[in-house]
Scaffold this motif. Structure first.
Motif, short mmCIF file in Angstrom:
data_model
loop_
_atom_site.label_atom_id
_atom_site.label_comp_id
_atom_site.label_asym_id
_atom_site.label_seq_id
_atom_site.Cartn_x
_atom_site.Cartn_y
_atom_site.Cartn_z
N ALA A 165 -32.17 -4.05 58.97
CA ALA A 165 -31.42 -3.63 57.78
C ALA A 165 -30.74 -2.30 58.04
CB ALA A 165 -32.34 -3.56 56.57
N ALA A 166 -30.18 -1.72 57.02
CA ALA A 166 -29.27 -0.59 57.17
C ALA A 166 -29.97 0.74 57.25
CB ALA A 166 -28.30 -0.58 55.99
N TYR A 187 -21.13 -13.44 66.46
CA TYR A 187 -20.26 -13.55 65.28
C TYR A 187 -20.52 -12.45 64.25
CZ TYR A 187 -18.29 -18.16 66.33
OH TYR A 187 -17.58 -19.18 66.88
N PHE A 188 -21.46 -11.56 64.55
CA PHE A 188 -21.86 -10.56 63.56
C PHE A 188 -20.71 -9.64 63.17
CE2 PHE A 188 -24.84 -6.78 62.55
CZ PHE A 188 -24.88 -7.12 61.21
N GLU A 206 -29.31 -7.10 71.78
CA GLU A 206 -29.48 -5.65 71.60
C GLU A 206 -28.40 -4.99 70.75
OE1 GLU A 206 -29.26 -1.35 72.56
OE2 GLU A 206 -27.76 -2.92 72.90
N PRO A 207 -27.11 -5.30 70.92
CA PRO A 207 -26.09 -4.57 70.15
C PRO A 207 -26.16 -4.79 68.65
CG PRO A 207 -25.11 -5.68 72.05
CD PRO A 207 -26.49 -6.20 71.91
N GLN A 208 -26.61 -5.96 68.20
CA GLN A 208 -26.54 -6.26 66.78
C GLN A 208 -27.44 -5.35 65.93
OE1 GLN A 208 -26.79 -9.37 68.91
NE2 GLN A 208 -24.59 -8.99 68.96
N ALA A 209 -28.54 -4.89 66.50
CA ALA A 209 -29.42 -3.99 65.74
C ALA A 209 -28.68 -2.70 65.39
CB ALA A 209 -30.68 -3.69 66.55
N HIS A 210 -27.91 -2.18 66.32
CA HIS A 210 -27.15 -0.96 66.07
C HIS A 210 -26.04 -1.20 65.05
CE1 HIS A 210 -29.31 1.01 69.28
NE2 HIS A 210 -28.98 0.03 70.10
#
Length: 256
Positions: A165-166, A187-188, A206-210
């Protein structure tokens, strides 16, 4: 009742329209078996376990989302490929596989069936080949927080959900949802651009968490297999009913 291999292939092609998609492997008949088809087994992946289960059920054809052949494979028939092909050929079983066409179908597809399970209604598409879906809860409401959404999805799919989450921002209601089953973490960014409050898919890299923390859009990784269990039986059941075939869905457990 029984029909023939050609009619089965034509029925799936008419339903899923594979020519519309640029895909990662061949869609349609991947392994030719006997001409007469009486029983159709569906599953998510053409694993050895599924093939063995289909043999035990005396299937004439197997319909899957993940077939045997993919772009980038070296084409050698060794190891696991030899074992799977040997079983199909020895038992004269047809293997039909549809990848992106099954994700995209507006009624029988993975995205459509996942939406039905989760109580979502699509209002638009996004991303490459319009494979991503965006919409809202069918009842018109909102999830009170990303955590509430993750709890709902986990309960419905009976699978652990990885939620990012944010950052340190206060939780906010989630009303505009985007989703794309399977390995659609790429696709995020398109989902964020489309105005989503949260994105539901099968896997996370890994990139999607950031991105989730920095952009304030929740990311839910709900399992590749878990999000794609529903399209294959829906499409195969449709064709089986149309042609008067016996149909059985066999779910081979996969924690991924």
């Amino acid at each position: 009742m029984s029909t023939n291999r050609v009619d089965v292939l034509q029925a799936f092609d008419a339903l899923l329209q594979p020519a519309r998609f640029k895909d990662y492997g061949p869609n349609g008949l991947q392994v030719e078996g006997r001409m007469a088809v009486r029983k159709l087994v569906s599953g998510v992946t053409a694993s050895r376990a599924l093939i063995e289960a289909a043999i035990a059920e005396k299937a004439d054809a197997i319909f899957v989302h993940h077939g045997l052949f993919w772009r980038g494979h070296d084409g050698c028939v060794t190891g696991w490929m030899k074992q799977r092909l040997a079983l199909l050929l020895a038992h004269d079983i047809n293997l039909l596989a549809y990848h992106l066409p099954l994700d995209a179908h507006p009624e029988c597809g993975n995205n459509a069936q996942l939406a039905l399970k989760l109580g979502l209604t699509a209002t638009g598409r996004f991303g490459e080949q319009d494979l991503g879906w965006i919409g809202h809860k069918t009842d018109g409401g909102a999830f009170e927080s990303p955590e509430a959404l993750a709890s709902h999805v986990g309960q419905v799919l009976q699978h652990p959900v990885v939620l990012v989450a944010a950052g340190n921002k206060p939780a906010k209601p989630v009303s505009r949802l985007a989703w794309c089953t399977g390995g659609a973490q790429g696709y995020f960014e398109a989902a964020i651009a489309a105005g989503a409050d949260a994105f539901i898919t099968g896997e996370i890299s890994e990139p999607q968490a950031h991105y989730a923390r920095e952009m304030g859009v929740a990311f839910l990784a709900c399992g590749h297999h878990a999000t794609e269990r529903y399209g294959a039986p829906a499409a195969a059941g449709h064709v089986a009913a149309q042609l008067g075939l016996e149909h059985q869905f066999i779910d081979i457990d996969n924690p991924a």
